[in-house]
Design an enzyme around this catalytic site. Structure first.
Site, mmCIF file in Angstrom:
data_model
loop_
_atom_site.group_PDB
_atom_site.id
_atom_site.type_symbol
_atom_site.label_atom_id
_atom_site.label_comp_id
_atom_site.label_asym_id
_atom_site.label_seq_id
_atom_site.Cartn_x
_atom_site.Cartn_y
_atom_site.Cartn_z
ATOM 1 N N GLN A 240 88.460 30.925 -101.516
ATOM 2 C CA GLN A 240 88.351 29.478 -101.292
ATOM 3 C C GLN A 240 86.883 29.064 -101.230
ATOM 4 O O GLN A 240 86.079 29.696 -100.538
ATOM 5 C CB GLN A 240 89.071 29.122 -99.979
ATOM 6 C CG GLN A 240 89.090 27.649 -99.650
ATOM 7 C CD GLN A 240 89.917 26.823 -100.644
ATOM 8 O OE1 GLN A 240 90.991 27.225 -101.071
ATOM 9 N NE2 GLN A 240 89.388 25.666 -101.023
ATOM 10 N N ASP B 169 91.371 31.510 -110.451
ATOM 11 C CA ASP B 169 90.701 30.220 -110.650
ATOM 12 C C ASP B 169 90.023 30.130 -112.017
ATOM 13 O O ASP B 169 89.474 29.080 -112.364
ATOM 14 C CB ASP B 169 89.641 30.006 -109.557
ATOM 15 C CG ASP B 169 90.240 29.320 -108.338
ATOM 16 O OD1 ASP B 169 91.193 28.541 -108.501
ATOM 17 O OD2 ASP B 169 89.745 29.564 -107.218
ATOM 18 N N LYS C 161 98.334 26.101 -99.838
ATOM 19 C CA LYS C 161 98.529 27.037 -100.954
ATOM 20 C C LYS C 161 99.494 28.159 -100.539
ATOM 21 O O LYS C 161 100.367 28.560 -101.311
ATOM 22 C CB LYS C 161 97.183 27.621 -101.391
ATOM 23 C CG LYS C 161 96.322 26.595 -102.129
ATOM 24 C CD LYS C 161 94.884 27.041 -102.347
ATOM 25 C CE LYS C 161 94.079 25.930 -103.008
ATOM 26 N NZ LYS C 161 92.659 26.246 -103.179
#
Ligand code: NAD
Length: 286
Positions: free
Chosen positions: A96, A119, A52
């Protein structure tokens, strides 16, 4: 059968995002900023976070990484989130998952500023998605919708089945398909005779997390099959939830795994970061 080549779509999207990031920089005098928080030392998470960060650098997005050791107090994560919520150069925050105990993802969902929720998982973001006022949708299902759009696959009026009901994939996938006027059924681990549902569907998005569970006999002729699953087998090879090699001559279109949905997830992380950054900086100008 049309190969839904997520790698190619992601490349196309990433080039567009890079040029939009350049325009963002000229307009606002700074780069979109993503903070990536890694709690603990899970090796798979290290790899995901690394890729990422690389993708951000290529797109011109400023990514900063924050590591929390699993022996630190849970309050350290809370205070980091408060700091990132207030930081003017951070537009988007990714924590994460999974995160190790005693840390709890729930506290992330409660503390993170929804305007920086890349997210799309905070209660505010999920509520917005379900009520038709979304800010950003979770990256993986958003990526699936982009693949369908890229290949001109019309969803409206189609019967869609989503296998899986997680907050990060299944539920938002169902909502995004419904937003495009599909008639959606959500199946899960307690659905009896699952194949009776999948065999009826024009579009099946599989996110069960079960290696190679689905084959030709689970889908009707000319179905569109989207495989969200990704697994590393003992042999080291990657595979999805679907036995892709069986679908030729049966499905009308399908994503491979790897090389299907996965690359789109990263591309949509970049897109979501840019979208959040644009919203935040535009609000400041008002
Ligand atoms: P999860 O474990 O949180 O959810 C799995 C869902 O599948 C659950 O809702 C469960 O009810 C359902 N399920 C499990 N077994 C089933 C069965 N036998 N029949 C029907 N339904 C069943 O997983 P998740 O986070 O939603 O991820 C699903 C898969 O997608 C995993 O393989 C994951 O690695 C993969 N994934 C890929 C990406 C990507 O970028 N490609 C991103 C996120 C997740």
């Amino acid at each position: 059968m049309i190969l839904l080549d997520g790698k190619a779509v992601a490349k196309d999207r990433r080039a567009k995002i890079k040029s939009e990031v350049d325009s963002f920089k000229s307009k606002f005098g700074k780069a979109p900023g993503l903070a990536v928080v890694l709690v603990g030392d899970d090796p798979a998470s290290q790899v995901y976070v690394g890729s990422k960060e690389k993708a951000c650098a290529k797109a011109g997005i400023l990514s900063q990484r924050f590591d929390i050791d699993k022996t630190q107090n849970v309050e350290e994560l809370d205070s980091l989130l408060n700091h990132l919520n207030a930081d003017q150069d951070v537009h988007a925050v990714l924590v994460q998952i999974p995160i190790p105990k005693p840390f709890e993802y729930r506290s992330v969902l409660e503390l993170l500023d929804p305007r920086k929720d890349v997210d799309g998982l905070t209660y505010d973001s999920m509520g917005r998605l379900w009520s038709g006022h979304k800010s950003v949708a979770p990256c993986t299902p958003r990526g699936v919708m982009e693949i369908l759009k890229y290949y001109d696959i019309n969803v409206a009026g189609k019967k869609a089945v989503v296998v899986g009901r997680s907050n990060i994939v299944g539920k938002p996938m169902a909502q995004l398909l419904m937003d495009e006027n599909a008639t959606v059924t959500v199946c899960h681990s307690k659905t009896p005779s699952l194949e009776e549902y999948t065999r009826e569907a024009d579009i099946v998005a599989v996110a069960a997390g079960k290696p190679r569970m689905f084959g030709k006999e689970d889908f009707k002729k000319d179905a569109v099959v989207i495989d969200v699953g990704i697994h590393r087998l003992d042999s080291g090879k990657l595979c999805g939830d679907v036995r892709f090699e069986e679908l030729g001559g049966h499905a009308s279109a399908a994503t491979p795994a790897p090389g299907g949905v996965g690359p789109m997830t990263i591309a949509m992380l970049l897109q979501n970061t840019l979208d959040l950054a644009t919203a935040i900086e535009t609000r400041k100008l008002k």
